[in-house]
Write a protein that holds these residues in place. Structure first.
Motif, PDB file in Angstrom:
ATOM      1  N   TYR A 119      41.654  31.523  40.434  1.00 45.78           N
ATOM      2  CA  TYR A 119      42.377  32.686  39.915  1.00 45.78           C
ATOM      3  C   TYR A 119      43.851  32.335  39.751  1.00 45.78           C
ATOM      4  O   TYR A 119      44.488  31.851  40.696  1.00 45.78           O
ATOM      5  CB  TYR A 119      42.202  33.882  40.862  1.00 45.78           C
ATOM      6  CG  TYR A 119      43.140  35.023  40.565  1.00 45.78           C
ATOM      7  CD1 TYR A 119      43.218  35.569  39.281  1.00 45.78           C
ATOM      8  CD2 TYR A 119      43.963  35.560  41.548  1.00 45.78           C
ATOM      9  CE1 TYR A 119      44.097  36.603  39.002  1.00 45.78           C
ATOM     10  CE2 TYR A 119      44.835  36.596  41.285  1.00 45.78           C
ATOM     11  CZ  TYR A 119      44.903  37.107  40.005  1.00 45.78           C
ATOM     12  OH  TYR A 119      45.782  38.123  39.719  1.00 45.78           O
ATOM     13  N   ASP A 228      46.733  43.854  39.875  1.00 45.33           N
ATOM     14  CA  ASP A 228      47.217  42.893  40.875  1.00 45.33           C
ATOM     15  C   ASP A 228      48.035  43.673  41.911  1.00 45.33           C
ATOM     16  O   ASP A 228      49.256  43.734  41.841  1.00 45.33           O
ATOM     17  CB  ASP A 228      48.060  41.828  40.161  1.00 45.33           C
ATOM     18  CG  ASP A 228      48.673  40.828  41.124  1.00 45.33           C
ATOM     19  OD1 ASP A 228      48.164  40.689  42.238  1.00 45.33           O
ATOM     20  OD2 ASP A 228      49.667  40.188  40.731  1.00 45.33           O
ATOM     21  N   TRP A 229      47.315  44.262  42.874  1.00 45.85           N
ATOM     22  CA  TRP A 229      47.966  45.041  43.945  1.00 45.85           C
ATOM     23  C   TRP A 229      49.026  44.173  44.629  1.00 45.85           C
ATOM     24  O   TRP A 229      48.753  43.001  44.941  1.00 45.85           O
ATOM     25  CB  TRP A 229      46.932  45.495  44.976  1.00 45.85           C
ATOM     26  CG  TRP A 229      45.804  46.301  44.407  1.00 45.85           C
ATOM     27  CD1 TRP A 229      44.620  45.816  43.924  1.00 45.85           C
ATOM     28  CD2 TRP A 229      45.754  47.728  44.249  1.00 45.85           C
ATOM     29  NE1 TRP A 229      43.827  46.854  43.486  1.00 45.85           N
ATOM     30  CE2 TRP A 229      44.499  48.033  43.671  1.00 45.85           C
ATOM     31  CE3 TRP A 229      46.627  48.779  44.533  1.00 45.85           C
ATOM     32  CZ2 TRP A 229      44.103  49.338  43.371  1.00 45.85           C
ATOM     33  CZ3 TRP A 229      46.235  50.074  44.245  1.00 45.85           C
ATOM     34  CH2 TRP A 229      44.991  50.350  43.673  1.00 45.85           C
ATOM     35  N   LYS A 248      50.342  39.410  47.672  1.00 49.98           N
ATOM     36  CA  LYS A 248      49.479  39.658  46.528  1.00 49.98           C
ATOM     37  C   LYS A 248      48.028  39.211  46.735  1.00 49.98           C
ATOM     38  O   LYS A 248      47.196  39.432  45.862  1.00 49.98           O
ATOM     39  CB  LYS A 248      50.045  38.939  45.296  1.00 49.98           C
ATOM     40  CG  LYS A 248      51.250  39.650  44.696  1.00 49.98           C
ATOM     41  CD  LYS A 248      51.938  38.788  43.680  1.00 49.98           C
ATOM     42  CE  LYS A 248      53.087  39.537  43.031  1.00 49.98           C
ATOM     43  NZ  LYS A 248      52.632  40.541  42.069  1.00 49.98           N
ATOM     44  N   SER A 249      47.740  38.567  47.865  1.00 52.94           N
ATOM     45  CA  SER A 249      46.409  37.968  48.006  1.00 52.94           C
ATOM     46  C   SER A 249      45.414  38.864  48.736  1.00 52.94           C
ATOM     47  O   SER A 249      44.287  38.454  48.974  1.00 52.94           O
ATOM     48  CB  SER A 249      46.521  36.636  48.753  1.00 52.94           C
ATOM     49  OG  SER A 249      46.988  36.853  50.067  1.00 52.94           O
ATOM     50  N   ALA A 251      44.117  41.840  47.728  1.00 55.17           N
ATOM     51  CA  ALA A 251      43.110  42.402  46.821  1.00 55.17           C
ATOM     52  C   ALA A 251      43.625  42.335  45.389  1.00 55.17           C
ATOM     53  O   ALA A 251      44.803  42.608  45.139  1.00 55.17           O
ATOM     54  CB  ALA A 251      42.788  43.858  47.160  1.00 55.17           C
ATOM     55  N   THR A 252      42.751  41.950  44.487  1.00 57.25           N
ATOM     56  CA  THR A 252      43.039  42.006  43.051  1.00 57.25           C
ATOM     57  C   THR A 252      41.813  42.634  42.415  1.00 57.25           C
ATOM     58  O   THR A 252      40.709  42.103  42.542  1.00 57.25           O
ATOM     59  CB  THR A 252      43.272  40.587  42.477  1.00 57.25           C
ATOM     60  OG1 THR A 252      44.334  39.967  43.206  1.00 57.25           O
ATOM     61  CG2 THR A 252      43.623  40.647  41.001  1.00 57.25           C
TER      62      THR A 252
HETATM   63 MG   LIG Z   1      46.528  39.893  43.753  1.00 58.17          MG
END
Ligand SMILES: [Mg+2]
Ligand SMILES: O=C(O)/C=C/C(=O)CC(=O)CC(=O)O
Ligand SMILES: [Ca+2]
Length: 406
Positions: A119, A228-229, A248-249, A251-252
């Protein structure tokens, strides 16, 4: 070309007409453990593997519990299967055989449609990058010197990409405001969204061999919506000097429907003028660039807070693909690369709360009288989008939605 029409009434004038035919993976309450590939048509999900069997051409690519095999099969197979689906859904002689294979959308549970391999998230909106530069680095030039020479991106966390509807738990992390002497640890106070478009890679590439911009349609299967929460307090403290990490990791979210690239042929537009001459491998002037006229909408608790225009993105998906592989890095089936936050020039077109509220200084007002600087627990964010199709038809992307849990 005359417009093909489906024999299915709800497909007429629908954003999910025969011009779209996005793919997803669904199950039903009757058989919750049985995941199948579905194709959205009107208000229904067509059991694609069942349809191929009913049409007398069983397909191992459609009779699967994931889009993986179809993604890996490559452009000629994608075109052939799309042509078959179009024929079955427009030719009246298939109506009786296919009708029992249509599941009402409300009865289908949608799943993550493919295993996300790698990703990558880009930073391709000049408006977003300028706004964030001003907010994160006041006093400095908002666009870094490299910004117009290459699409900036970072590698994200494939394992935390989740399908629309998955709740998002407010992440904990180190927080330190510029005025604090030391950081503390706790739940983010600045939970945000980023409205983006995602590109799904089908055909892999070889290690050591860059993929040029004109390989875009050969390698990219289709397009989805991405949220991209982002935890802005965690991000602001941790990102120097390596870039986004835990902020940022956590949840997307992605939309469950992958719109095939073929369905977006009528949405292609010229990207903004390149005011810095791109290096040859990124120079799309004079070619057939991959700007896309996708009109997005962001809703917070049902209230529209923004309408980001994807056509304003400075860097296209084709340039991002060329950049991602310029060093010889290989593509894998299931790679997902996201455009970066989509923000237009006007305030009401910004794709993140940090820009809409200018770092919380100018909160968004909701119809219930409340205001938001950033997200509160139980808030629900939904991103939707449409694009132009042939002969006035509209191509729908469905939605990516998520609710914040404490
Ligand atoms: Mg993210
Ligand atoms: O300017 C920064 O330091 C970082 C900004 C972002 O949040 C980058 C990002 O996630 C990329 C994007 O979605 O545009
Ligand atoms: Ca992002």
């Amino acid at each position: 070309m005359t417009t093909a029409r489906s024999w299915l009434a709800s497909a007429q004038d629908s954003p999910f007409g025969v011009h779209n035919l996005p793919y997803g993976v669904f199950s039903t309450a009757a058989r919750p453990g049985r995941r199948r590939i579905g194709v959205r048509i009107g208000d229904f999900v067509l059991d694609a593997g069942g349809a191929a069997r009913a049409a007398g051409v069983p397909s191992v690519l459609l009779d699967a519990d994931s889009l993986g095999p179809l993604l890996a099969a490559g452009r000629p197979a994608w075109a052939q299967i799309r042509a078959g689906l179009t024929a079955w859904l427009t030719d009246e002689t298939y109506r009786n055989a296919l009708s029992p294979l249509l599941v009402p959308v409300a009865e289908a549970t949608m799943h993550l449609p493919f295993e996300v391999a790698d990703y990558v998230d880009f930073y391709a909106s000049e408006h977003h990058a300028t706004n964030l530069g001003r907010i994160f680095r006041p006093g400095a030039e908002p666009l870094t010197p490299n910004w117009k020479h290459l699409p900036i991106g970072y590698h994200g966390r494939a394992g935390t990409v989740v399908v629309s509807g998955t709740p998002v738990v407010r992440p904990h992390g180190q927080r330190k405001a510029p005025t604090d002497a030391v950081p503390d640890f706790g739940p983010t106070r600045r939970l945000d969204i980023e409205a983006e478009v995602g590109f799904v890679v089908g055909t892999p590439s070889e290690l050591g061999t860059p993929v040029p911009m004109d390989g875009f349609a050969e390698h990219v299967f289709g397009v989805c919506l991405v949220n991209d929460w982002s935890a802005r307090d965690i991000q602001a403290w941790e990102y120097v000097p390596l870039g986004p990490f835990l902020g940022k990791s956590f949840a997307t979210s992605v939309s469950p429907w992958i719109v095939p690239l073929e369905a977006l042929e009528h949405a292609r537009v010229a990207p903004p003028a390149r005011d810095v001459e791109p290096l040859p491998y990124l120079d799309d002037r004079g070619g057939e660039p991959w700007g896309l006229d996708i009109a997005m909408e962001v809703r917070l608790n049902g209230h529209t807070v923004s309408r980001p225009p994807f056509a304003t993105m400075y860097w296209t998906g084709a340039q991002q693909l060329a950049q991602m592989t310029a060093n010889g890095a290989s593509l894998r089936t299931g790679d997902l690369f996201a455009s970066g936050t989509v923000s237009g020039p006007a305030k009401e077109t910004r794709g993140a709360l940090i820009e809409l509220t200018w770092n919380g200084e100018d909160p968004v007002k909701l119809p219930d009288g409340s205001t938001r600087a950033f997200l509160e627990n139980d808030d629900e964010v939904t991103i939707t989008a449409t694009a132009p199709g042939p002969d006035g038809a509209v191509i729908g992307f469905g939605e990516v939605t998520g609710r914040v849990l404490p």
